[in-house]
Design a protein around this motif. Structure first.
Motif, mmCIF file in Angstrom:
data_model
loop_
_atom_site.group_PDB
_atom_site.id
_atom_site.type_symbol
_atom_site.label_atom_id
_atom_site.label_comp_id
_atom_site.label_asym_id
_atom_site.label_seq_id
_atom_site.Cartn_x
_atom_site.Cartn_y
_atom_site.Cartn_z
ATOM 1 N N ALA A 126 3.264 29.252 -11.160
ATOM 2 C CA ALA A 126 1.991 29.540 -10.486
ATOM 3 C C ALA A 126 1.520 28.349 -9.648
ATOM 4 O O ALA A 126 1.008 28.528 -8.540
ATOM 5 N N LEU A 127 1.705 27.134 -10.163
ATOM 6 C CA LEU A 127 1.277 25.940 -9.430
ATOM 7 C C LEU A 127 2.262 25.577 -8.323
ATOM 8 O O LEU A 127 1.890 24.957 -7.339
ATOM 9 N N GLY A 128 3.503 25.927 -8.506
ATOM 10 C CA GLY A 128 4.528 25.653 -7.499
ATOM 11 C C GLY A 128 5.284 24.372 -7.783
ATOM 12 O O GLY A 128 4.761 23.443 -8.397
ATOM 13 N N LEU A 129 6.527 24.349 -7.350
ATOM 14 C CA LEU A 129 7.394 23.188 -7.482
ATOM 15 C C LEU A 129 7.946 22.853 -6.099
ATOM 16 O O LEU A 129 8.168 23.745 -5.280
ATOM 17 N N ASN A 130 8.186 21.577 -5.835
ATOM 18 C CA ASN A 130 8.636 21.143 -4.510
ATOM 19 C C ASN A 130 10.032 21.649 -4.169
ATOM 20 O O ASN A 130 10.277 22.067 -3.051
ATOM 21 N N MET A 131 10.936 21.579 -5.104
ATOM 22 C CA MET A 131 12.327 21.911 -4.828
ATOM 23 C C MET A 131 12.633 23.350 -5.251
ATOM 24 O O MET A 131 12.239 23.788 -6.329
ATOM 25 N N SER B 186 0.838 -1.207 0.000
ATOM 26 C CA SER B 186 0.000 0.000 0.000
ATOM 27 C C SER B 186 0.871 1.255 0.000
ATOM 28 O O SER B 186 0.480 2.287 -0.538
ATOM 29 N N GLY B 187 2.067 1.168 0.597
ATOM 30 C CA GLY B 187 2.998 2.298 0.595
ATOM 31 C C GLY B 187 3.408 2.706 -0.809
ATOM 32 O O GLY B 187 3.628 3.891 -1.082
ATOM 33 N N ILE B 188 3.481 1.724 -1.696
ATOM 34 C CA ILE B 188 3.825 2.030 -3.096
ATOM 35 C C ILE B 188 2.743 2.898 -3.726
ATOM 36 O O ILE B 188 3.035 3.892 -4.405
ATOM 37 N N PHE B 189 1.480 2.563 -3.491
ATOM 38 C CA PHE B 189 0.386 3.344 -4.074
ATOM 39 C C PHE B 189 0.305 4.741 -3.460
ATOM 40 O O PHE B 189 -0.009 5.707 -4.150
ATOM 41 N N ILE B 190 0.606 4.839 -2.181
ATOM 42 C CA ILE B 190 0.618 6.159 -1.535
ATOM 43 C C ILE B 190 1.767 6.999 -2.096
ATOM 44 O O ILE B 190 1.608 8.190 -2.376
ATOM 45 N N PHE B 191 2.929 6.379 -2.289
ATOM 46 C CA PHE B 191 4.067 7.074 -2.894
ATOM 47 C C PHE B 191 3.714 7.566 -4.298
ATOM 48 O O PHE B 191 4.010 8.708 -4.662
ATOM 49 N N LEU B 192 3.054 6.712 -5.081
ATOM 50 C CA LEU B 192 2.699 7.098 -6.448
ATOM 51 C C LEU B 192 1.594 8.154 -6.488
ATOM 52 O O LEU B 192 1.411 8.817 -7.507
ATOM 53 N N TYR B 193 0.861 8.303 -5.400
ATOM 54 C CA TYR B 193 -0.111 9.395 -5.330
ATOM 55 C C TYR B 193 0.619 10.735 -5.289
ATOM 56 O O TYR B 193 0.223 11.691 -5.941
ATOM 57 N N PHE B 194 1.715 10.802 -4.528
ATOM 58 C CA PHE B 194 2.450 12.053 -4.380
ATOM 59 C C PHE B 194 3.523 12.235 -5.439
ATOM 60 O O PHE B 194 3.921 13.362 -5.739
ATOM 61 N N LYS B 195 4.037 11.163 -5.998
ATOM 62 C CA LYS B 195 5.055 11.227 -7.051
ATOM 63 C C LYS B 195 4.560 10.402 -8.224
ATOM 64 O O LYS B 195 4.639 9.182 -8.226
ATOM 65 N N ASN B 196 4.060 11.075 -9.239
ATOM 66 C CA ASN B 196 3.471 10.371 -10.376
ATOM 67 C C ASN B 196 4.521 9.572 -11.135
ATOM 68 O O ASN B 196 5.621 10.064 -11.401
ATOM 69 N N GLU B 197 4.158 8.350 -11.513
ATOM 70 C CA GLU B 197 5.109 7.451 -12.167
ATOM 71 C C GLU B 197 5.536 7.954 -13.546
ATOM 72 O O GLU B 197 6.686 7.806 -13.941
ATOM 73 N N PHE B 198 4.620 8.577 -14.274
ATOM 74 C CA PHE B 198 4.968 9.053 -15.615
ATOM 75 C C PHE B 198 5.897 10.262 -15.555
ATOM 76 O O PHE B 198 6.791 10.410 -16.390
ATOM 77 N N ILE B 199 5.721 11.109 -14.551
ATOM 78 C CA ILE B 199 6.628 12.252 -14.392
ATOM 79 C C ILE B 199 8.013 11.770 -13.977
ATOM 80 O O ILE B 199 9.027 12.273 -14.462
ATOM 81 N N LEU B 200 8.068 10.760 -13.116
ATOM 82 C CA LEU B 200 9.370 10.201 -12.725
ATOM 83 C C LEU B 200 10.091 9.603 -13.933
ATOM 84 O O LEU B 200 11.297 9.808 -14.115
ATOM 85 N N LEU B 201 9.356 8.881 -14.769
ATOM 86 C CA LEU B 201 9.963 8.282 -15.965
ATOM 87 C C LEU B 201 10.392 9.361 -16.960
ATOM 88 O O LEU B 201 11.423 9.221 -17.633
#
Length: 192
Positions: free
Chosen positions: A112-117, A37-52
């Motif tokens: 406008a949307l903001g970036l984490n880093m 379930s941690g994997i799905f929670i991680f993918l909620y906050f970090k989208n898999e397609f953006i990571l790829l």
């Protein structure tokens, strides 16, 4: 592309099943389901397609990154707000090679949307400053450049910021024109 809520629903269902496994005495299975379930929670906050897409960009493969980003059909429903910022940030980076107007639009949406880093936000503002400077909006470019410098606390963009400032100074220097368009020595020779 799935709605972002589906990932949370799947994670909650897996956690519920993990609790059931714990209650039945299967501790190992319960722990495995919690990790799953941690994997799905991680993918909620970090989208898999953006990571790829980021991985493709690290290898300078713009076509591959574009392919992964094209899999996100509706960023508003599929992504969290910060992920939408990265979605537009990545589009801005890829489009900046060919179309400055479109890149400016994407970078402005990302800011406008903001970036984490802070480094990514500094990079977006540096790109916006470069675009504004190329469109002869020097005041806006100076403001964006100073904001980028404030955000770049680690100095990762120090060379690019320094180069941009030098280019802005060169563009502001007046062109030197001499009276007859020749040196003083040449003017004296003509006078003889």
């Amino acid at each position: 592309m799935y709605n972002k809520i589906f990932k949370l629903i799947i994670a909650v269902a897996i956690i519920a099943y993990a609790i059931y496994e714990f209650s039945e005495g299967f501790i190992g299975n319960g722990i495995m389901y919690i990790l799953l379930s941690g994997i799905f929670i991680f993918l909620y906050f970090k989208n898999e397609f953006i990571l790829l897409a980021f991985l493709r960009l690290r290898k300078q493969d713009f076509e591959g990154a574009k392919k992964w980003l094209s899999k996100i059909k509706k960023p508003e429903t599929a992504l969290v707000k910060k992920q939408q910022g990265y979605y537009y940030y990545l589009h801005g980076i890829m489009v900046s090679q060919t179309n400055m107007n479109e890149a400016e639009k994407y970078f402005k949406q990302a800011v406008a949307l903001g970036l984490n880093m802070k480094h990514d936000m500094a990079m977006a503002k540096l790109n916006l400053a470069g675009i504004a400077f190329s469109k002869r909006r020097k005041q806006e470019a100076k403001i964006l450049l100073s904001e980028a410098q404030k955000l770049d606390k680690q100095g990762m963009l120090a060379d690019q910021i320094k180069m941009m400032k030098e280019n802005m100074k060169r563009a502001q220097m007046p062109n030197q024109h001499f009276g007859a368009g020749a040196s003083i020595r040449a003017q004296k020779r003509r006078g003889k």
